[in-house]
Design a protein around this motif. Structure first.
Motif, PDB file in Angstrom:
ATOM      1  N   SER A 125     -70.197  29.098  98.403  1.00 57.02           N
ATOM      2  CA  SER A 125     -70.754  28.826  99.726  1.00 57.02           C
ATOM      3  C   SER A 125     -71.524  30.012 100.288  1.00 57.02           C
ATOM      4  O   SER A 125     -72.429  29.841 101.112  1.00 57.02           O
ATOM      5  N   ASN A 126     -71.206  31.228  99.852  1.00 54.70           N
ATOM      6  CA  ASN A 126     -71.912  32.412 100.348  1.00 54.70           C
ATOM      7  C   ASN A 126     -73.135  32.757  99.522  1.00 54.70           C
ATOM      8  O   ASN A 126     -73.771  33.785  99.729  1.00 54.70           O
ATOM      9  N   GLN A 143     -61.836  30.813  98.394  1.00 49.93           N
ATOM     10  CA  GLN A 143     -62.662  30.355  99.501  1.00 49.93           C
ATOM     11  C   GLN A 143     -61.765  29.661 100.516  1.00 49.93           C
ATOM     12  O   GLN A 143     -61.424  28.499 100.351  1.00 49.93           O
ATOM     13  N   THR A 173     -66.872  24.347 103.829  1.00 50.10           N
ATOM     14  CA  THR A 173     -67.793  25.074 102.960  1.00 50.10           C
ATOM     15  C   THR A 173     -68.024  24.277 101.690  1.00 50.10           C
ATOM     16  O   THR A 173     -67.180  23.471 101.274  1.00 50.10           O
TER      17      THR A 173
END
Length: 411
Positions: A125-126, A143, A173
């Motif tokens: 997600s990042n 996560q 996410t």
């Protein structure tokens, strides 16, 4: 090759003593009979006799033969809009006549391509990317409440980690797993659903599913074994978005083929029940039963023979549809362009057509771990011919004039 030698090779086939070179000779002899026949029959007659001949061949399901080969011969070649000769049975009852025995050539290629394998990229997600086939086993990322783990079997598993629970973290996410050409992968989603990704495919999903519904989005081809999840004694629906269609599932096994280079999205139900809808038109859907396949035109502006915005449902052999998941190419009256698109994705090769090529339909089975050159050698038993030019498969109707031991050189 005379019929006495053909009978001898058939017997060696049944005894399990046939060499690879002898197998290629036998395949070529069989196909040469079909191509040189002067006996034509009607479509009904062809259908009646072809089933009998197909069942009688020792290569059919290996009922009596112990010979083992990575390639199931594609004996059943059908030229579209052409009369079909009755094929021969086991070299005992010959229904076709042959004017001349054609020259048999063995194709060899200087360049080759290895089959695909298990490889994929995980995008967190990042934005961080992890090449899954290069990563070691064990925990790859954390996560929120979800741990991403690579098992010893090479599968990616999402596990809920109670030690990481944070009631303040409610933001959803997403992760994406994508396979390149010549790649495939398996993933176990946070709800326990298992997904097999074919080559050049991807799946986009939340690291923790909401309690009301589970939604994922795919591109390419994927096979699902959906886990049953309940909340307050009610099943939590599972939905798959693919192109302009939405598949709604309660708990089932199904396959979705939604490659961008295919004109039709194919959704095939293996077990359970699913409902298909058009995105934004929830009241215009169809229900599938096991063994049924729904067809939906990807681009409504292109002619596909399917009414725009409508699902067409038909009965199919599900084993053929999901053969890729089991490690096979399985062709059941597949046209040459579709077949070549499958090879292009699995071997990471571009396909180029050199001049007009006849229309064919192919029937047979080939293991996906077979090298490209061997696959093309089998396909060349028809009137279509190939050469490998770096990262390209060139399809041509021009046969090679080379002798059996001379390799095909790239132009």
């Amino acid at each position: 090759m005379d019929e006495s030698l053909a009978k001898e090779l058939f017997q060696k086939y049944k005894d399990g003593t046939l060499t690879e070179q002898e197998m290629a000779l036998l395949e070529s002899w069989y196909t040469s009979h079909a191509k040189s026949s002067t006996v034509t029959i009607t479509t009904n007659e062809m259908e009646q006799h072809l089933d009998q001949v197909w069942e009688s061949l020792p290569v059919h399901k290996d009922k009596t033969a112990s010979y083992s080969s990575p390639v199931k011969p594609l004996f059943k070649w059908v030229a579209v809009a052409a009369s079909i000769a009755i094929l021969a049975t086991i070299g005992v009852n010959i229904f076709i006549r042959q004017k001349n025995t054609p020259k048999i050539e063995t194709v060899a290629m200087v360049q080759d391509a290895a089959p695909g394998d298990n490889r994929a990229k995980l995008t967190l997600s990042n934005g961080t990317s992890i090449m899954l086939h290069e990563a070691g086993n064990g925990k790859l990322a954390q996560q929120g409440q979800t741990a991403v783990i690579k098992t010893k079997q090479g599968e990616i598993v999402y596990e809920f980690d109670m030690q990481e629970v944070d009631s303040r973290t409610k933001k959803i996410t997403y992760n994406t797993i994508s396979t390149p050409k010549a790649g495939q992968y398996q993933v176990k989603l946070p709800d326990g659903t298992r997904v097999w990704l074919n080559s050049a495919s991807s799946i986009h999903f939340p690291t923790v599913f909401p309690t009301t519904e589970r939604i994922v989005e795919i591109a390419g081809e994927a096979y699902f074994e959906v886990a049953k999840v309940t909340r307050d004694s009610k099943r939590v629906p599972f939905k798959v978005k693919a192109g302009n269609q939405v598949v709604e599932v309660l708990g089932t096994r199904f396959n979705v083929n939604s490659y961008a280079d295919e004109a039709i999205i194919q959704t095939t139900l293996v077990e359970g029940s699913i409902k298909l809808e058009l995105a934004g038109k929830e009241n215009q859907g169809v229900l599938l039963r096991p063994g049924e396949q729904a067809l939906l035109a990807r681009d409504m502006k292109k002619s596909t023979g399917i009414a725009a915005g409508m699902f067409e449902v038909k009965q199919v052999d599900t084993k053929t549809v999901i053969a890729w998941k089991e490690g096979y190419f399985r062709f059941n009256n597949v046209g040459l362009p579709e077949l070549m698109r499958q090879l292009s994705r699995w071997y990471d090769m571009e396909v180029v057509y050199e001049g007009p090529v006849k229309e064919y339909e192919f029937v047979g089975q080939i293991e996906r771990n077979t090298k490209l050159s061997k696959v093309l050698q089998i396909l060349e038993l028809g009137d279509v011919h190939f050469r490998i030019d770096n990262k390209k498969i060139v399809v041509t109707n021009q046969p090679s004039d080379l002798n059996p031991n001379q390799p095909i050189m790239d132009k």
